[in-house]
Write a protein that holds these residues in place. Structure first.
Motif, PDB file in Angstrom:
ATOM      1  N   LEU A 139      71.108   0.825  38.676  1.00 39.47           N
ATOM      2  CA  LEU A 139      72.286   1.826  38.497  1.00 39.47           C
ATOM      3  C   LEU A 139      73.431   1.147  39.168  1.00 39.47           C
ATOM      4  CD1 LEU A 139      69.401   3.591  38.851  1.00 39.47           C
ATOM      5  CD2 LEU A 139      71.341   5.464  38.135  1.00 39.47           C
ATOM      6  N   ILE A 140      74.607   1.257  38.424  1.00 33.90           N
ATOM      7  CA  ILE A 140      75.914   0.743  39.081  1.00 33.90           C
ATOM      8  C   ILE A 140      76.817   1.891  38.999  1.00 33.90           C
ATOM      9  CG2 ILE A 140      75.590  -1.574  38.591  1.00 33.90           C
ATOM     10  CD1 ILE A 140      77.246  -1.248  35.963  1.00 33.90           C
ATOM     11  N   HIS A 141      77.688   2.048  39.908  1.00 31.51           N
ATOM     12  CA  HIS A 141      78.427   3.250  40.075  1.00 31.51           C
ATOM     13  C   HIS A 141      80.061   2.755  40.687  1.00 31.51           C
ATOM     14  CE1 HIS A 141      74.951   5.841  40.691  1.00 31.51           C
ATOM     15  NE2 HIS A 141      74.470   4.720  41.356  1.00 31.51           N
ATOM     16  N   SER A 142      81.106   3.527  40.182  1.00 34.13           N
ATOM     17  CA  SER A 142      82.214   3.371  40.830  1.00 34.13           C
ATOM     18  C   SER A 142      83.148   4.577  41.082  1.00 34.13           C
ATOM     19  CB  SER A 142      83.048   2.225  39.855  1.00 34.13           C
ATOM     20  OG  SER A 142      83.141   2.910  38.336  1.00 34.13           O
ATOM     21  N   GLY A 143      83.998   4.371  41.919  1.00 32.77           N
ATOM     22  CA  GLY A 143      84.741   5.635  42.286  1.00 32.77           C
ATOM     23  C   GLY A 143      85.025   5.751  43.817  1.00 32.77           C
ATOM     24  N   TYR A 148      80.828   8.482  46.959  1.00 26.82           N
ATOM     25  CA  TYR A 148      79.644   7.848  46.756  1.00 26.82           C
ATOM     26  C   TYR A 148      78.651   7.937  48.035  1.00 26.82           C
ATOM     27  CZ  TYR A 148      76.294   4.207  45.791  1.00 26.82           C
ATOM     28  OH  TYR A 148      74.846   3.398  45.655  1.00 26.82           O
ATOM     29  N   GLU A 149      79.016   7.483  49.057  1.00 31.46           N
ATOM     30  CA  GLU A 149      78.283   7.658  50.086  1.00 31.46           C
ATOM     31  C   GLU A 149      77.721   8.912  50.413  1.00 31.46           C
ATOM     32  OE1 GLU A 149      80.844   6.190  53.208  1.00 31.46           O
ATOM     33  OE2 GLU A 149      80.887   3.998  52.598  1.00 31.46           O
ATOM     34  N   THR A 163      74.372   0.042  43.156  1.00 30.79           N
ATOM     35  CA  THR A 163      75.293  -0.632  43.698  1.00 30.79           C
ATOM     36  C   THR A 163      76.717  -0.094  43.527  1.00 30.79           C
ATOM     37  OG1 THR A 163      74.064  -2.832  43.050  1.00 30.79           O
ATOM     38  CG2 THR A 163      76.588  -2.636  43.627  1.00 30.79           C
ATOM     39  N   HIS A 164      77.399   0.173  44.615  1.00 31.01           N
ATOM     40  CA  HIS A 164      78.938   0.494  44.461  1.00 31.01           C
ATOM     41  C   HIS A 164      79.852  -0.415  44.155  1.00 31.01           C
ATOM     42  CE1 HIS A 164      82.777   2.523  46.162  1.00 31.01           C
ATOM     43  NE2 HIS A 164      82.348   3.378  45.011  1.00 31.01           N
ATOM     44  N   LEU A 165      80.521  -0.424  42.932  1.00 26.29           N
ATOM     45  CA  LEU A 165      81.311  -1.729  42.602  1.00 26.29           C
ATOM     46  C   LEU A 165      82.660  -1.580  43.040  1.00 26.29           C
ATOM     47  CD1 LEU A 165      79.546  -2.139  39.024  1.00 26.29           C
ATOM     48  CD2 LEU A 165      79.205  -3.621  41.143  1.00 26.29           C
ATOM     49  N   GLY A 166      83.205  -0.366  43.645  1.00 28.30           N
ATOM     50  CA  GLY A 166      84.544  -0.520  43.874  1.00 28.30           C
ATOM     51  C   GLY A 166      85.062   1.012  43.796  1.00 28.30           C
TER      52      GLY A 166
END
Length: 295
Positions: A139-143, A148-149, A163-166
């Protein structure tokens, strides 16, 4: 949701195959799950496992600090979320949207969330529903990073790699669209190959092991071509475009001699010939991406 995460709660909106997998993974991890689906009855198995069924989406989101929505597209998610009662129930809470759609739609939804005082994370699921809750899930995430943390420990219940992409909200959708481009172009090429092979008396099961061999050589080429593109070197040392276009022509000729429609390969061949005509015949395939991006 309790701040110590000993008994977290989450709401899942949308109970298609992926939504049911998400809710099931939360339940398996000991998360208290409230579920809602537009079509009644899809929550029966989840309720039997301990989920709480909500009668309305506003009732569902009011039950949890964190809501995860996963439906077919953003038209469907907007139809659920953009209602006065739901917006009021979500205010001060956090929404994670795992619905697949375009980066622009993700940005528009983030703007809507800000307008209504809703914490918002966008994301995408890169693996099939059966992978959810297993180490194979991706899964990938952004925001917002802090958001997110805060919820990463709960989202970890979905298994696999996250993965947090930014912080730019459209990045997850951007990755998703680019990766889907690879997948569906590859699938289109494979089914075309099946049709061509059959016309030549080759069964699909005969072709498959060799097709898997072709697939196995791609990962290092992806890395090399990506570096060539980012650096602007566009190296044709392995296979210059003047050589590549010849093999493409062979595919088109053979397929069309059997009456097999070959628009996809003709489009690729046409792009290569145009690139060669612009003086890039000694370059490699990464040059095509530069040509596609020209205005």
């Amino acid at each position: 949701m309790s701040t110590n995460l000993t008994r977290p709660t989450v709401t899942v909106l949308g109970l298609g195959p992926m939504g049911r997998a998400l809710a099931g993974a939360f339940l398996d991890a000991g998360v208290h799950a409230t579920v809602w689906n537009r079509t009644p009855g899809r929550d029966a198995a989840l309720v039997a496992r301990g989920a709480v069924s909500a009668a309305t989406p506003e009732e569902a989101v009011a039950a949890s600090e964190l809501t995860v929505i996963c439906v077919v597209n953003y038209d469907a998610s907007d139809a659920v979320l953009h209602r006065e009662e739901v917006e009021a129930a979500l205010k001060g809470r956090t929404l994670v949207n795992l619905t697949a759609d375009s980066p622009d739609r993700a940005r528009a939804t983030a703007a809507w969330a800000v307008q209504h005082g809703i914490g918002y994370l966008d994301g995408a699921i890169m693996t099939p529903a059966p992978s959810i809750g297993t180490p194979e899930a991706v899964l990938i995430h952004s925001g917002p990073a802090d958001l997110y943390e805060r919820y990463a420990p709960v989202l970890a219940a979905l298994g696999g790699a996250h993965t947090h992409l930014g912080e730019e909200i459209g990045r997850a959708a951007g990755f998703d669209i680019a990766l889907l481009d690879i997948f569906w172009t590859a699938m289109a090429g494979f089914v075309h190959a099946l049709a061509l092979a059959k016309a030549e008396g080759i069964a699909g099961r005969e072709l498959a092991p060799f097709a898997q061999g072709i697939g196995a050589i791609l990962p290092p080429l992806f890395a090399e071509f990506a570096e060539d593109f980012d650096s602007g070197s566009y190296s044709g040392a392995i296979n210059p475009l003047t050589s590549a276009v010849s093999t493409m022509a062979h595919v088109v000729h053979t397929a069309e001699s059997h009456g097999i429609e070959s628009g996809l390969m003709r489009a690729a061949e046409g792009l290569v010939r145009r690139t060669i005509a612009l003086g890039h015949g000694t370059d490699g395939v990464s040059r095509l991406a530069e040509i596609l991006s020209r205005r």
